[in-house]
Enzyme design. Structure first.
Site, PDB file in Angstrom:
ATOM      1  N   ARG A 265       1.605  16.930  -1.331  1.00 26.07           N
ATOM      2  CA  ARG A 265       0.909  16.218  -0.057  1.00 26.07           C
ATOM      3  C   ARG A 265       1.641  16.528   1.009  1.00 26.07           C
ATOM      4  O   ARG A 265       2.647  15.532   1.247  1.00 26.07           O
ATOM      5  CB  ARG A 265       0.914  15.008  -0.325  1.00 26.07           C
ATOM      6  CG  ARG A 265       0.024  13.799   0.371  1.00 26.07           C
ATOM      7  CD  ARG A 265       0.199  12.534   0.405  1.00 26.07           C
ATOM      8  NE  ARG A 265       1.206  11.918   0.753  1.00 26.07           N
ATOM      9  CZ  ARG A 265       1.930  10.910   0.260  1.00 26.07           C
ATOM     10  NH1 ARG A 265       1.617  10.423  -0.899  1.00 26.07           N
ATOM     11  NH2 ARG A 265       3.109  10.662   1.078  1.00 26.07           N
ATOM     12  N   HIS A 269       0.651   9.332   3.167  1.00 26.28           N
ATOM     13  CA  HIS A 269      -0.317   9.136   1.961  1.00 26.28           C
ATOM     14  C   HIS A 269      -1.925   8.669   3.020  1.00 26.28           C
ATOM     15  O   HIS A 269      -2.668   8.919   2.481  1.00 26.28           O
ATOM     16  CB  HIS A 269       0.100   7.760   1.414  1.00 26.28           C
ATOM     17  CG  HIS A 269      -0.872   7.131   0.478  1.00 26.28           C
ATOM     18  ND1 HIS A 269      -1.410   7.858  -0.542  1.00 26.28           N
ATOM     19  CD2 HIS A 269      -1.630   6.143   0.248  1.00 26.28           C
ATOM     20  CE1 HIS A 269      -2.234   7.250  -1.359  1.00 26.28           C
ATOM     21  NE2 HIS A 269      -2.509   6.181  -0.608  1.00 26.28           N
ATOM     22  N   TYR A 278      10.519   8.185   2.681  1.00 23.93           N
ATOM     23  CA  TYR A 278      10.994   8.159   1.137  1.00 23.93           C
ATOM     24  C   TYR A 278      10.865   9.670   0.800  1.00 23.93           C
ATOM     25  O   TYR A 278      11.266  10.159  -0.594  1.00 23.93           O
ATOM     26  CB  TYR A 278       9.836   7.524   0.404  1.00 23.93           C
ATOM     27  CG  TYR A 278       8.581   7.790   0.463  1.00 23.93           C
ATOM     28  CD1 TYR A 278       7.741   8.864   0.040  1.00 23.93           C
ATOM     29  CD2 TYR A 278       7.761   6.864   1.576  1.00 23.93           C
ATOM     30  CE1 TYR A 278       6.388   9.425   0.134  1.00 23.93           C
ATOM     31  CE2 TYR A 278       6.379   7.113   1.509  1.00 23.93           C
ATOM     32  CZ  TYR A 278       5.900   8.069   0.980  1.00 23.93           C
ATOM     33  OH  TYR A 278       4.362   8.540   1.285  1.00 23.93           O
TER      34      TYR A 278
END
Length: 366
Positions: A265, A269, A278
């Site tokens: 990805r 998100h 993160y």
């Protein structure tokens, strides 16, 4: 200490399919469908999905769209899955599905309308049998299992043509009970279904290694008696081939398949997330080197079937397509605010009746 003798009663292997490696080089002869024209069409659809995502994110940032989940870096999965289905098959999508929806004939403005909160956006004119996007995690897999049961029943009892139910989910969804329940039904009833898991390495901010201890996601199907395969999810040829083969087997009565498509990805998100908090920057940089568009584009250039001139023409064409879709989206007649209540219940609870009346009265007020 005495160590008892034991006999091996079961074992398994997980195979991985790849046609184009990270450098865009063929690792084996390509399948028959992979003609230059077809590969150019797959490249176009992935490029379109990426451009639609770009425009959708910009609309969200300017307050013209709600929260949006991009498919950046994962376009090969959606395009590969959507292109492997027949019109009469039933697709049960999750939320990260831009490429698959485009392949299923859904209009760009319909996709935007879904994320813009327009209830009418869920009515796909070109794929009327497909389910609407599913935001709850893994519940769409149970929907697909139920639909696959109905398709099998209707084929066997009513002599209808064989059809297949196909559903997608992220690897985080395989940690949910819904996933295992659906998979168990597929195996025990040998249903005509295919599950494709987009293993993009991150379940929001949780990395894959903290989601599950299994070396592969695909092997989770073994316990349910379901065929399993891992494919390179950045290789659209491998995804298209694997899904098409699995769908053909399911249609022929040979049972269900779970396909793990490994990808990465490259985006947040959703637009409500900030992956910089993160995700290691070096990991992201490395993943960008083998993403689907670069990979297929490199291969096509190597065979002489793509060029800077063709790329420029494509980007101009897709920009015009997106601009028309944006105008169509902006010019959609506004629906009533009460539309959000129309399909919730057969009979609205009292608390919602009050809210419904408040909205209705606000709309008719001068």
């Amino acid at each position: 200490m005495h160590k008892p003798k034991m006999q091996l009663v079961a074992s398994f292997d997980i195979a991985r399919l790849q046609y184009l490696d990270a450098r865009g080089q063929a690792t084996q002869p390509l399948p028959g469908f992979a003609t230059p024209d077809t590969l150019q069409a797959l490249y176009r659809q992935m490029a379109l999905a990426r451009l639609v995502d770009d425009r959708a994110v910009k609309l969200q940032r300017t307050g013209q769209l709600g929260t949006y989940p991009s498919t950046l870096g994962q376009e090969a999965i959606g395009v590969g899955v959507g292109g492997a289905l027949r019109t009469e098959d039933v697709y049960c999508p999750y939320y990260r599905e831009t490429g698959a929806l485009l392949e299923r004939g859904v209009e760009i403005e319909e996709i935007l309308a879904i994320w813009g909160g327009d209830e009418r956006g869920q009515g796909f004119r070109h794929a009327p049998r497909d389910l609407p996007l599913c935001v709850p995690i893994a519940t769409q897999l149970l929907h697909a299992a139920g639909i696959a049961f109905a398709l099998k029943y209707r084929h066997q009892r009513l002599d209808e043509p064989a059809r297949v139910a196909v559903s997608c989910a992220g690897e985080g969804a395989t940690s949910k009970g819904d996933f295992y329940e659906a998979l168990n039904l597929l195996g025990v009833w040998q249903l005509p279904a295919v599950f494709v898991i987009n293993n993009n390495q991150w379940a929001i901010s949780v990395p894959r290694h903290r989601q599950t201890a299994t070396p592969t996601i695909a092997q989770k199907a073994v316990a349910a008696g379901v065929s399993a395969l891992q494919v390179d999810g950045n290789d659209v040829i491998a995804v298209r081939s694997a899904v098409a083969d699995a769908v053909a087997r399911a249609r022929g009565g040979e049972g269900p398949t779970l396909i793990e498509a490994t990808s990465y990805r490259l985006c947040d998100h959703t637009t409500a997330d900030d992956a910089r908090r993160y995700r290691p920057e070096q990991e992201l940089h490395e993943a960008e080197q083998s993403e689907p568009l670069v990979r297929l584009g490199t291969y096509l250039r190597g065979t002489g079937d793509w060029s800077d001139e063709l790329e420029g023409e494509l980007q101009r064409e897709l920009a015009e397509v997106c601009e028309r879709a944006l105008r169509n989206y902006a010019e959609r007649p506004r629906e009533s605010a009460t539309a959000m209540f129309d399909h919730l219940y057969a009979e609205l609870p009292e608390a919602l009746i009050e809210q419904y009346e408040e909205l209705r009265n606000e709309e008719v007020a001068p």
